[in-house]
Design an enzyme around this catalytic site. Structure first.
Site, PDB file in Angstrom:
ATOM      1  CD  GLU B  29      -2.502  -1.552   2.530  1.00 12.67           C
ATOM      2  OE1 GLU B  29      -2.291  -0.819   3.515  1.00 12.67           O
ATOM      3  OE2 GLU B  29      -3.153  -2.615   2.605  1.00 12.67           O
ATOM      4  CD  GLU B  60      -4.414  -4.375   5.012  1.00 14.90           C
ATOM      5  OE1 GLU B  60      -5.597  -4.743   4.846  1.00 14.90           O
ATOM      6  OE2 GLU B  60      -4.088  -3.180   5.130  1.00 14.90           O
ATOM      7  CD  GLN B  82       0.124   2.377   4.944  1.00 12.31           C
ATOM      8  OE1 GLN B  82      -0.998   2.594   5.381  1.00 12.31           O
ATOM      9  NE2 GLN B  82       0.507   2.776   3.756  1.00 12.31           N
ATOM     10  CG  PHE B  83       1.029   0.751  10.696  1.00  9.65           C
ATOM     11  CD1 PHE B  83       1.689   1.403  11.735  1.00  9.65           C
ATOM     12  CD2 PHE B  83       0.561   1.494   9.626  1.00  9.65           C
ATOM     13  CE1 PHE B  83       1.876   2.784  11.704  1.00  9.65           C
ATOM     14  CE2 PHE B  83       0.748   2.875   9.584  1.00  9.65           C
ATOM     15  CZ  PHE B  83       1.407   3.522  10.628  1.00  9.65           C
ATOM     16  CG  ASP B  85      -0.231  -2.815  14.676  1.00 10.86           C
ATOM     17  OD1 ASP B  85      -0.392  -2.776  15.891  1.00 10.86           O
ATOM     18  OD2 ASP B  85       0.750  -2.278  14.111  1.00 10.86           O
ATOM     19  CG  PHE B  86      -2.570  -2.770   9.066  1.00 11.69           C
ATOM     20  CD1 PHE B  86      -3.054  -2.396  10.313  1.00 11.69           C
ATOM     21  CD2 PHE B  86      -2.199  -1.778   8.175  1.00 11.69           C
ATOM     22  CE1 PHE B  86      -3.155  -1.048  10.668  1.00 11.69           C
ATOM     23  CE2 PHE B  86      -2.298  -0.434   8.516  1.00 11.69           C
ATOM     24  CZ  PHE B  86      -2.773  -0.069   9.760  1.00 11.69           C
ATOM     25  CG  HIS B 129      -1.887   2.276  13.574  1.00 11.14           C
ATOM     26  ND1 HIS B 129      -3.198   2.282  13.968  1.00 11.14           N
ATOM     27  CD2 HIS B 129      -1.906   2.447  12.225  1.00 11.14           C
ATOM     28  CE1 HIS B 129      -3.975   2.474  12.910  1.00 11.14           C
ATOM     29  NE2 HIS B 129      -3.221   2.570  11.849  1.00 11.14           N
TER      30      HIS B 129
END
Lengths: 337, 324
Positions: B29, B60, B82-83, B85-86, B129
């Protein structure tokens, strides 16, 4: 009820005549291999001769075999938990396949995968899958490889009606659409996700309309008419190579329960009987006889041969060794330099 | 030697591997013109074009699953989440698909892919995040897990991860992206599964990784008159260099594990167990201790956030307790 419509029949006859006898023989053989394979597996399960569970493809053969008749070994495919039909359709060594069902060292996965994880990368079979919708992103990623290499190959991605409501379907088809990936998404609508009917789980009648949301073509075909499936995928393949992804909904039905634990409480005997009337194998057979490309006795011989092939596969599997416990740690990781 | 940032080191590793091997491509992303949420991939799209540096929609599960599909069909994808966490959105594709393909298929598949993702707290991004979830991935056989603590390690380990024939989860540290360190101009790689002694010592071994490494080094320096502290950075949690940990424990007789991730169920437990069930046990002068993050989601307020994870003060206290 079980008859093809006049228009459908005319098209089926035309398609059959356009195909060589060798091609038709191969298709009819594979249809019967699947049926005989599943009959044998059902028998094994009913007798408690294999452990685990299995999902049988009987009744849906025309979808896998009709679709995959358009593919070469170099083309790719992802399959589902109900994957025996796709596996045979893509081309497989029946002996190694049966051996895997019986958990043997000589099986495709050396006894580590079983029914839901048969893959044959040498023939472009990227594997069955135990997760509903799990193979859809994988097929899409394989589409990126093919797009980058630009070698004129396609990916066929099979999944069931249940997978249409998984997020992976949405994410993946959208990705394939924006990147024009050569992926043919084939939803086998066998009417039920385990016990929950497609009619109850979605508020649309024609599931192919979902393609509109991604800006790609979508069609619905009679999934019990191998010639209709063949023609739809032929068209889809051309589109995939030239333009991008394509969505096909193949309307079909599984004759057996979802898995071995299924008591069929959610569907009626009448409904099952109606669909058995549309059995794709006798339908294909009638067309082959009507075009005069095969005689009844030739087709009888093919069916007999298929049963024998399965018996030989069983013999091979039964005579194969179980994997050694010493192999239990093998193949978690691939060697790297 | 020249100094570059951790982010630049990662960009160099990707770019060098993409130049070296046509089958490597990169997607995620906002990685194209935007250059990634943390600026890691700035300029890459100009060199490699939009076919090999692909901006994706926010998808994701499809990103991670497509990486697996591209890998098993002959590409070597690098997917940026991107993080970190995702990653949970694509966890089925990582844990049930990519990680298991080779084993389930009886060894007939290779899945050479890297999922790069920034991890860790300290940016004020709060609970969704800021996590350090490395233990999740370590608990799935079939995944390799890499957490570099310096620009040098980041570059060498990422190059090796891209060349590795297995799925690698490469957890970058948000607070390290702008930190500079020495990175040679000439090519090098670092093998996975080889710990690095960041500081030699004889009284106490601290096993730590990621952004905690520099914090622990500072504390160790500040206490140098009192304790000779060895700081061991495993760099890769899977494969884990157990020999290095055991050898260091045997030498110092005291072991502390420091990590940012929440303590309960954290990978520190695995490090402690590694020492406890080795012959280093007989050399220990004190129980093996852990200092992890508190068992809470990462809070927003800066002072709460700072205290959710190990701080220099807490590390010093843990050292004093252990050495008392």
């Amino acid at each position: 009820m079980g008859e093809l419509t006049e228009k459908q029949k005319a098209q089926a006859l035309k398609t059959a005549k356009s195909l060589s006898n060798d091609k038709l023989r191969d298709m009819y053989t594979k249809m019967n291999h699947v049926r005989a394979f599943e009959d044998k597996v059902a028998y094994f399960f009913s007798r408690g001769m294999v452990h685990g569970t299995t999902h049988l493809y009987s009744g849906e053969e025309a979808t896998a075999i009709g679709a995959l008749a358009n593919l070469d070994d170099e083309d790719l495919m992802t399959s589902t938990h109900r994957g025996h039909g796709h596996t045979i359709g893509k081309g497989i060594d029946l002996k190694k396949m049966m051996a895997e069902l019986l958990g043997k060292e000589s099986g495709y996965c050396r006894g580590k995968g079983g029914s839901m994880h048969i893959a044959d990368l040498t023939r472009g079979n990227l594997g069955a899958n135990g997760i509903v919708g799990g193979g859809i992103p994988i097929a899409t990623g394989a589409g990126i490889t093919l797009k980058l290499r630009n070698e004129g190959r396609v990916v066929v991605c099979f999944f069931g009606d249940g997978a249409l409501n998984e997020g992976t379907f949405h994410e993946s088809v959208n990705l394939a659409s924006i990147w024009d990936l050569p992926v043919i998404y084939i939803c086998e609508n066998n009417q039920y996700g385990m016990s929950f009917s497609a009619k109850k789980s979605m508020n649309v009648d024609d599931l192919s309309v979902r393609a509109k949301a991604y800006g790609i073509p979508g069609v619905t075909v009679d999934g019990n008419d191998i010639f209709a499936v063949y023609e739809a995928v032929k068209k889809a393949k051309k589109h995939a190579l030239k333009t991008g992804p394509y969505f096909i909904v193949s309307e079909t039905y599984r004759f057996m329960g979802h898995s071995k634990s299924d008591a069929n409480k959610y569907r009626s005997k009448e409904e099952i009987a109606e669909w058995k009337d549309r059995d794709p194998i006798p339908r294909m057979r009638a067309i082959l006889v009507e075009t005069g490309q095969f005689t009844d006795s030739e087709l009888d011989a093919i069916e007999e041969q298929c049963k024998q092939d399965i018996e030989e596969a069983v013999k091979f599997a039964e005579n194969s060794a179980d994997p050694s416990v010493d192999s239990i740690l093998d193949d978690v990781f691939a060697p790297s330099n | 030697m020249r100094e570059i940032t951790y982010a630049e080191a990662i960009r160099e590793a990707m770019s060098e591997e993409m130049r070296r091997d046509e089958s490597v491509f990169f997607f995620g992303e906002d990685i194209g013109i935007y250059g990634g949420a943390f600026g890691v991939s700035v300029g890459m799209i100009d060199e490699f074009g939009a076919e090999r540096v692909r901006d994706t929609p926010i998808s994701e599960a499809a990103i991670i699953g497509a990486a697996a599909g591209a890998a098993v069909s002959g590409s070597r994808p690098i997917a940026e989440i991107q993080f970190s966490d995702f990653i949970s959105i694509g966890m089925d594709q990582l844990g049930n698909q990519a990680a298991k393909m080779r084993y389930m298929f009886g060894g007939h598949a290779e899945v050479p892919m890297v999922v790069r993702a920034p991890a860790g707290s300290g940016t004020g991004a709060a609970a969704q995040h800021s996590q350090s979830q490395e233990a999740w991935y370590c608990h799935i056989p079939g995944l390799k897990v890499v957490i570099p603590s310096t620009p040098y390690d980041a570059k060498g380990l990422l190059k090796t991860s891209i060349r590795d024939n297995n799925p690698v989860v490469f957890l970058e540290q948000k607070l390290l992206y702008r930190k500079k360190g020495e990175v040679p101009e000439e090519e090098y790689t670092i093998p996975l599964g080889k710990a690095d002694i960041k500081r030699e010592g004889s009284d106490l071994t601290i096993v730590t990784w990621g952004r905690m490494v520099s914090m622990v080094l500072e504390v160790a320096d500040s206490l140098k008159e009192q304790f000779s502290i060895e700081v061991l950075d495993p760099r890769t949690l899977v494969p884990l260099d157990r020999d290095a940990i055991v050898n260091s424990a045997r030498k110092t007789g005291h072991v502390l594990v420091v990590h940012e991730a929440v303590q309960t169920g954290g990978y520190g437990g695995e490090i402690v167990a590694t020492v406890a069930d080795s012959d280093a046990f007989y050399y220990l002068d004190a129980p093996v201790k852990r200092l992890g993050g508190l068992d809470i989601p990462i809070p927003y307020n800066p002072e709460l956030e700072r205290n959710a994870v190990p701080t220099p003060e807490k590390i010093e206290q843990a050292i004093r307790d252990l050495m008392a």
